[in-house]
Structure formats: C-alpha cells, structure tokens
Design an enzyme around this catalytic site. Structure first.
Site, PDB file in Angstrom:
ATOM      1  N   GLY A  39       0.784  -1.238   0.000  1.00 32.64           N
ATOM      2  CA  GLY A  39       0.000   0.000   0.000  1.00 32.64           C
ATOM      3  C   GLY A  39       0.809   1.276   0.000  1.00 32.64           C
ATOM      4  O   GLY A  39       0.256   2.377   0.077  1.00 32.64           O
ATOM      5  N   LYS A  40       2.132   1.169  -0.141  1.00 37.47           N
ATOM      6  CA  LYS A  40       2.993   2.359  -0.056  1.00 37.47           C
ATOM      7  C   LYS A  40       2.666   3.387  -1.134  1.00 37.47           C
ATOM      8  O   LYS A  40       2.469   4.568  -0.846  1.00 37.47           O
ATOM      9  CB  LYS A  40       4.471   1.954  -0.165  1.00 37.47           C
ATOM     10  CG  LYS A  40       4.940   0.959   0.889  1.00 37.47           C
ATOM     11  CD  LYS A  40       6.434   0.709   0.823  1.00 37.47           C
ATOM     12  CE  LYS A  40       6.911   0.149  -0.507  1.00 37.47           C
ATOM     13  NZ  LYS A  40       6.349  -1.196  -0.799  1.00 37.47           N
ATOM     14  N   GLU A 157      10.198   5.174  -4.448  1.00 29.93           N
ATOM     15  CA  GLU A 157      11.374   4.407  -4.868  1.00 29.93           C
ATOM     16  C   GLU A 157      12.320   5.244  -5.764  1.00 29.93           C
ATOM     17  O   GLU A 157      12.651   4.852  -6.888  1.00 29.93           O
ATOM     18  CB  GLU A 157      10.945   3.146  -5.629  1.00 29.93           C
ATOM     19  CG  GLU A 157      10.037   2.215  -4.851  1.00 29.93           C
ATOM     20  CD  GLU A 157      10.783   1.307  -3.889  1.00 29.93           C
ATOM     21  OE1 GLU A 157      12.019   1.417  -3.822  1.00 29.93           O
ATOM     22  OE2 GLU A 157      10.133   0.507  -3.210  1.00 29.93           O
TER      23      GLU A 157
END
Length: 228
Positions: A39-40, A157
């Site tokens: 869920g990031k 990321e």
C-alpha cells in the site's frame, strides 16, 4: 503538520489501505517501507492528491484538506522519472509547472534559473532531458517539483533504478530540500541509503501500519520483508 486519520482505500473490492493513522511533521524526513503490494504507493498518491480520499480525513494543522488542496500543498516524484518529464529541454521541464500556475515570465525565469543552479543542472538547461543520465533525470524531476515550493514531498522508490553515483546525486538534492524545511517521505526498500538522514520509519503490511518509530528500533525488530 499533516494528520491522516482513519484513511482507507479500495481498488475494485480489494482493500489497499485500512484505517491508516499517521502524523507527518513539518520538516520531517520519513521512510515508508513494506513488501510490494503493501500500500505504499497508494498512500503516497492519496497524500499528494493523485488519488481521491475515499474514506478518512486528512488535515494540515487544523484545516481539513480536499484532494485539490493536497495537490497544492504536496509534490510527488514517480518511480520512473521518464513518466514525469514533459519539456523538450531541461529548462522547459522545470518551467512547466510555473507556467500552469500563471507566474509572471520574469519571475518564472528567475525561479527556474535559481533551482537549476541549486540542483547543479544549469549547464544542461538547453539539453533534451532524455539525454541525461538516470541520476540527472531523477534530479530534474525533483527540481521540477521543488520549484513549486511544496511543503511536503513524496518520492516513490527514487533510487531503485540508479547506480551508486545516481543514488548519491538524488540523495544530495533531497537532503538540500529537507534542510530548507520541506518534509520528505520516501517509499523505499533501500533503508541503508537514507538511514543517516531519516528521523522515522513507517512500515506497512497488507495496507496497515504495523511499525512507526526509529531506524534503530526497526532494524532490531522482527520485520524482515525489506532490504536493510
């Protein structure tokens, strides 16, 4: 301060986030981690106004925020910088957001030059962004958001596609923004890269927060689904 209360999000009957409660302080440097699919990205996209608030509430200090408010207050950097580059030159790309805001041209040029110099991209101002190295391209994307002066910057990321040099370049510009008061939240598995900068780490598991604390306490925990 951003205060997230009871935030949930569902994709076609699949819960991506469940009852998220989180505080992000002004000037914070927070790492968001967890297994793929935890869920990031969904959380960061909601907080930056790219996804709607389905359930729950988000406040800036005492003011409740709408999706539109979040877009004005926060910035988001995608996992792949190519997906976020718009201009045909480096300078045009950084200017794009300011043009959309209707900033006067003289002021716009001043702000673009300032941010390009700060991020050591000025010598590339007339270059096609697609000719930049991966690290430089990611710096450009951060610069194009930073010029809009968000209070909170969310990065998904940002170093996973970079070599060591590119990682260091991106880390330096993120640290620069944090030093001038921008709150930073980075979704990452590469905790070691930011352990010297981050004040907190939040871990998601199946759409729920199961850890919110210091890097040291996290490393000493039993959570092992991410790279340390």
């Amino acid at each position: 301060m951003l205060r997230i209360t009871n935030l949930s999000f569902e994709y076609k009957s699949k819960m991506a986030l469940s009852n998220i409660n989180l505080l992000i302080h002004d000037g914070d440097f927070l790492l968001l981690t967890g297994a793929n699919g935890s869920g990031k990205t969904t959380l960061l996209k909601i907080l930056s106004g790219l996804l709607p608030i389905q359930s729950g509430r988000i406040f800036h200090n005492t003011e409740e925020l709408s999706q539109k408010d979040l877009k004005m207050l926060c910035g988001y950097v995608f996992h792949n910088p190519v997906n976020q580059i718009i201009g045909s030159t480096v300078e045009e790309d950084v200017a794009f957001g300011l043009e959309n805001m209707g900033i006067a041209r003289i002021m716009m040029h001043e702000e673009v030059e300032k941010i390009l110099r700060k991020f050591e991209l000025y010598k590339f101002r007339d270059e096609d962004p697609m000719n930049l190295s991966a690290g430089q391209a990611q710096k450009l994307v951060v610069a194009s958001i930073a010029v809009l002066k968000p209070k909170y910057l969310f990065l998904d990321e940002p170093t996973s596609m970079l070599d060591d040099k590119g990682c260091q370049q991106v880390k330096e510009v993120i640290q620069l923004l944090n030093r001038i008061g921008v709150a930073i939240v980075i979704s990452t598995h590469e905790i070691h890269l930011f352990a010297d900068l981050a004040k907190r780490i939040v871990h998601l598991s199946n759409g729920r927060i199961d850890f919110d604390g210091s890097i040291a306490d996290f490393i000493n925990s039993d959570i092992d689904d991410v790279e340390e």
